[in-house]
Structures are given as structure tokens and as C-alpha cells.
Design a protein around this motif. Sequence first.
Motif, PDB file in Angstrom:
ATOM      1  N   GLN A  19      28.411  36.895  42.654  1.00 18.29           N
ATOM      2  CA  GLN A  19      28.777  37.090  41.247  1.00 18.29           C
ATOM      3  C   GLN A  19      29.122  38.552  40.975  1.00 18.29           C
ATOM      4  OE1 GLN A  19      29.380  34.552  39.193  1.00 18.29           O
ATOM      5  NE2 GLN A  19      28.852  33.253  40.950  1.00 18.29           N
ATOM      6  N   TYR A  20      28.397  39.461  41.618  1.00 16.78           N
ATOM      7  CA  TYR A  20      28.720  40.887  41.500  1.00 16.78           C
ATOM      8  C   TYR A  20      30.119  41.151  42.056  1.00 16.78           C
ATOM      9  CZ  TYR A  20      28.435  45.947  42.075  1.00 16.78           C
ATOM     10  OH  TYR A  20      28.686  47.297  42.018  1.00 16.78           O
ATOM     11  N   ALA A  21      30.403  40.581  43.222  1.00 11.42           N
ATOM     12  CA  ALA A  21      31.710  40.768  43.851  1.00 11.42           C
ATOM     13  C   ALA A  21      32.827  40.237  42.972  1.00 11.42           C
ATOM     14  CB  ALA A  21      31.736  40.081  45.216  1.00 11.42           C
ATOM     15  N   ALA A  22      32.590  39.108  42.300  1.00 12.84           N
ATOM     16  CA  ALA A  22      33.608  38.522  41.425  1.00 12.84           C
ATOM     17  C   ALA A  22      33.928  39.463  40.264  1.00 12.84           C
ATOM     18  CB  ALA A  22      33.127  37.178  40.900  1.00 12.84           C
ATOM     19  N   LYS A  23      32.908  40.057  39.669  1.00  4.34           N
ATOM     20  CA  LYS A  23      33.118  41.010  38.574  1.00  4.34           C
ATOM     21  C   LYS A  23      33.846  42.254  39.075  1.00  4.34           C
ATOM     22  CE  LYS A  23      28.958  39.649  36.029  1.00  4.34           C
ATOM     23  NZ  LYS A  23      27.624  40.103  35.561  1.00  4.34           N
ATOM     24  N   LEU A  24      33.527  42.661  40.290  1.00  4.58           N
ATOM     25  CA  LEU A  24      34.156  43.842  40.866  1.00  4.58           C
ATOM     26  C   LEU A  24      35.627  43.587  41.170  1.00  4.58           C
ATOM     27  CD1 LEU A  24      33.075  46.670  41.736  1.00  4.58           C
ATOM     28  CD2 LEU A  24      32.870  45.739  44.053  1.00  4.58           C
ATOM     29  N   ALA A  25      35.922  42.370  41.627  1.00  6.02           N
ATOM     30  CA  ALA A  25      37.279  42.039  42.062  1.00  6.02           C
ATOM     31  C   ALA A  25      38.224  41.767  40.912  1.00  6.02           C
ATOM     32  CB  ALA A  25      37.231  40.816  42.981  1.00  6.02           C
ATOM     33  N   GLY A 138      23.566  46.971  35.890  1.00  6.27           N
ATOM     34  CA  GLY A 138      24.463  48.106  35.675  1.00  6.27           C
ATOM     35  C   GLY A 138      25.885  47.642  35.459  1.00  6.27           C
ATOM     36  N   ALA A 139      26.738  48.584  35.102  1.00  7.83           N
ATOM     37  CA  ALA A 139      28.129  48.264  34.791  1.00  7.83           C
ATOM     38  C   ALA A 139      28.896  47.852  36.038  1.00  7.83           C
ATOM     39  CB  ALA A 139      28.804  49.472  34.147  1.00  7.83           C
ATOM     40  N   VAL A 140      29.745  46.849  35.881  1.00 10.85           N
ATOM     41  CA  VAL A 140      30.627  46.377  36.956  1.00 10.85           C
ATOM     42  C   VAL A 140      32.018  46.156  36.366  1.00 10.85           C
ATOM     43  CG1 VAL A 140      30.951  44.706  38.807  1.00 10.85           C
ATOM     44  CG2 VAL A 140      28.653  45.097  37.908  1.00 10.85           C
ATOM     45  N   PRO A 141      33.040  46.878  36.868  1.00  6.51           N
ATOM     46  CA  PRO A 141      33.021  47.969  37.832  1.00  6.51           C
ATOM     47  C   PRO A 141      32.145  49.134  37.349  1.00  6.51           C
ATOM     48  CG  PRO A 141      35.271  47.212  37.422  1.00  6.51           C
ATOM     49  CD  PRO A 141      34.414  46.595  36.374  1.00  6.51           C
ATOM     50  N   PRO A 142      31.742  49.981  38.279  1.00 11.05           N
ATOM     51  CA  PRO A 142      30.813  51.051  37.913  1.00 11.05           C
ATOM     52  C   PRO A 142      31.429  52.064  36.947  1.00 11.05           C
ATOM     53  CG  PRO A 142      31.671  51.371  40.130  1.00 11.05           C
ATOM     54  CD  PRO A 142      32.111  50.012  39.703  1.00 11.05           C
ATOM     55  N   GLN A 143      30.589  52.584  36.066  1.00 13.25           N
ATOM     56  CA  GLN A 143      31.000  53.667  35.169  1.00 13.25           C
ATOM     57  C   GLN A 143      30.496  55.012  35.669  1.00 13.25           C
ATOM     58  OE1 GLN A 143      29.730  52.672  31.201  1.00 13.25           O
ATOM     59  NE2 GLN A 143      30.993  50.847  31.097  1.00 13.25           N
ATOM     60  N   LEU A 163      39.516  51.693  48.367  1.00  5.48           N
ATOM     61  CA  LEU A 163      38.668  50.987  47.401  1.00  5.48           C
ATOM     62  C   LEU A 163      38.981  51.369  45.960  1.00  5.48           C
ATOM     63  CD1 LEU A 163      35.250  51.305  49.265  1.00  5.48           C
ATOM     64  CD2 LEU A 163      36.957  49.491  49.439  1.00  5.48           C
ATOM     65  N   ARG A 164      40.050  52.128  45.767  1.00  5.50           N
ATOM     66  CA  ARG A 164      40.422  52.597  44.432  1.00  5.50           C
ATOM     67  C   ARG A 164      40.358  51.516  43.355  1.00  5.50           C
ATOM     68  NH1 ARG A 164      43.175  57.642  43.548  1.00  5.50           N
ATOM     69  NH2 ARG A 164      43.654  58.212  45.684  1.00  5.50           N
ATOM     70  N   PRO A 165      40.924  50.306  43.602  1.00  5.54           N
ATOM     71  CA  PRO A 165      40.914  49.286  42.551  1.00  5.54           C
ATOM     72  C   PRO A 165      39.515  48.809  42.159  1.00  5.54           C
ATOM     73  CG  PRO A 165      42.540  48.762  44.242  1.00  5.54           C
ATOM     74  CD  PRO A 165      41.698  49.864  44.785  1.00  5.54           C
ATOM     75  N   LEU A 166      38.516  49.077  43.009  1.00  8.98           N
ATOM     76  CA  LEU A 166      37.160  48.599  42.739  1.00  8.98           C
ATOM     77  C   LEU A 166      36.295  49.636  42.038  1.00  8.98           C
ATOM     78  CD1 LEU A 166      36.382  47.012  46.235  1.00  8.98           C
ATOM     79  CD2 LEU A 166      37.526  45.947  44.284  1.00  8.98           C
ATOM     80  N   LEU A 167      36.690  50.888  42.095  1.00 10.26           N
ATOM     81  CA  LEU A 167      35.825  51.970  41.648  1.00 10.26           C
ATOM     82  C   LEU A 167      35.968  52.287  40.170  1.00 10.26           C
ATOM     83  CD1 LEU A 167      36.147  54.284  44.778  1.00 10.26           C
ATOM     84  CD2 LEU A 167      34.310  52.682  44.217  1.00 10.26           C
ATOM     85  N   GLY A 168      37.023  51.785  39.550  1.00  9.19           N
ATOM     86  CA  GLY A 168      37.144  51.880  38.106  1.00  9.19           C
ATOM     87  C   GLY A 168      37.181  53.276  37.536  1.00  9.19           C
ATOM     88  N   GLN A 169      37.599  54.257  38.350  1.00 11.36           N
ATOM     89  CA  GLN A 169      37.617  55.647  37.875  1.00 11.36           C
ATOM     90  C   GLN A 169      36.246  56.071  37.347  1.00 11.36           C
ATOM     91  OE1 GLN A 169      40.313  58.116  37.868  1.00 11.36           O
ATOM     92  NE2 GLN A 169      40.841  56.651  39.470  1.00 11.36           N
TER      93      GLN A 169
END
Length: 269
Positions: A19-25, A138-143, A163-169
Motif C-alpha cells: 500500500q505504501y508502494a502504491a501511494k509512492l507510485a 508519514g507523508a507519501v510521497p515524502p515531504q 528515483l526522482r518521480p518518487l521523491l516528490g521534491q
Amino acid sequence: MLTLLVLTDFSPAADHALQYAAKLAAPGGAHLVLLHVRPSLLSPNALTASSATEEDANTLLRQRLQSLPTGLPASAAVASGEVAAEVAAAVRQREAAVVIVGRPELGPVPDELVHTTSLGLLRHLPCPLLVVPHHAAGAVPPQRALLAVDDQPLPRTPGTTALRPLLGQAALTVAFVADEEVAADPERAFNNARLAGLLAGFGPVQERGFANAEVAAGIADATALVQPDLLVLVARRRSLLGSLFHRSVTAAVVRAATVPVLVLPEHAD
């Protein structure tokens, strides 16, 4: 399209990691591949690992795919053999950018982590490993993210560019953990991290020194202060070999972490 390889043994910890991976993706439209590895009859884990038949495993995989958000690209596969070898093969075949595993509650047994799948994979993976504790929040993607480095030269790793698309700036704090005199110069750690390609994909970056002769304890101090949604570590090859692995900073930090930990393994020469 970025591919995330998510391992499952159908445990609650693995389901949480999925579920974490789904939110990240989702924000970047990454593709999830859910992989279950059944031990072969010759595997030393054959008598202790999940006893699900291939048919049962496929049924359980379909159930988990159906739990994912509509429209999220996802597929599943069952492999048979040694976990590390099968995962490494799947990473290469599918060109996965990261492997994601759940970490169960480990209890007080010091060596228990060594016998779980997560960090054992680091000896074999050509890509980063994301370890998600069972009750991680915690926030997903990370803040907010925390990159922890010590006073040793940084090895060559996969870096974070892919991993740029996953890191959310996410806002990044580079935590320089060393003895008091060395930790007073955190800019040195920042420059080392930048040259090693470890800042890509993050937003604003700051560096901070944390004086502690025990690196794992210093990282714990930094985590408590920064309160990151994601912790980033570099794992040197020498710490993944033999008995050193049991005592490595990487193992200690991942074992105690309450937030997801992105581990960047040192590339082989």
C-alpha cells in the motif's frame, strides 16, 4: 515508465509495504510489479518459508492487485528458487528502479533482522532497497527526507537520480554524523553527497552536523530532531559481508527505524 518491484510473503508487513508502494507510485505513474518467491525443494529455507502452493500464491497475488487504486499500472509474478537470486534476476529482467520490502516488528532479538529477507538482499541487488516498517507513518510521497552520512568517503552507489518521480521534491537534510570536531563542518558532507549524486530528486537541501562517535546513535538523534518521512542510507559492501553485517550501522538503523529507509548499496567495481 519507472518500475517498482514489491516483494510479498502475504504477511501484514508485506501488505503494508504494498500500500505504501502504491501511494509512492501513483503521482508519477510508476508500474508496480508484485513478486512472490517460493523456495525450491533444494533451498535451505524450504522447510521454514511460506507453504503456499503456486496456485494459492497466484490467487493471493490477484487479491492484492485488486486492492490497489484503479488505474495504477500493476502486475504480479511467482518465482521459485532462492529469494535473493530470484529477486536480483527480476530486477534485471524488468529493469526495476527500486525493490520494496516490508519489515515486520522484530522484537528484542538482536540477530533476528539478519534472518529476514530485507537486508540480506543488499548483498545481491544492483538497485536501491526501500524497507518499510510495518507501522511506518508519514507523508507519501515524502515531504521531508534525511540523508545520513559519516566521515568516511562515500562509495559509488546507484544514486537517487532514477528515483526522482518518487521523491516528490522532498526537503532534504544531510546529516553529518561524526565526532564533535569533524561534525562541526557539515558542508563537507553536503559536497560529498552532491558529488556522489545523492541529492537528485530532492527539493531544498540543508546540512547539519550531529556529534556522536556512535554513527547509529547519531542517526537516531538526527531522525528524532528532523522527523523525516524518509531516511536515506548508503551501505558499503564491506558492511554486508559475513559477521560484519550483524554489526553494521545499516543493519542497526534499519532494525530500529520507524520510518521507511531507502538503502543505496555500493556498486561493485
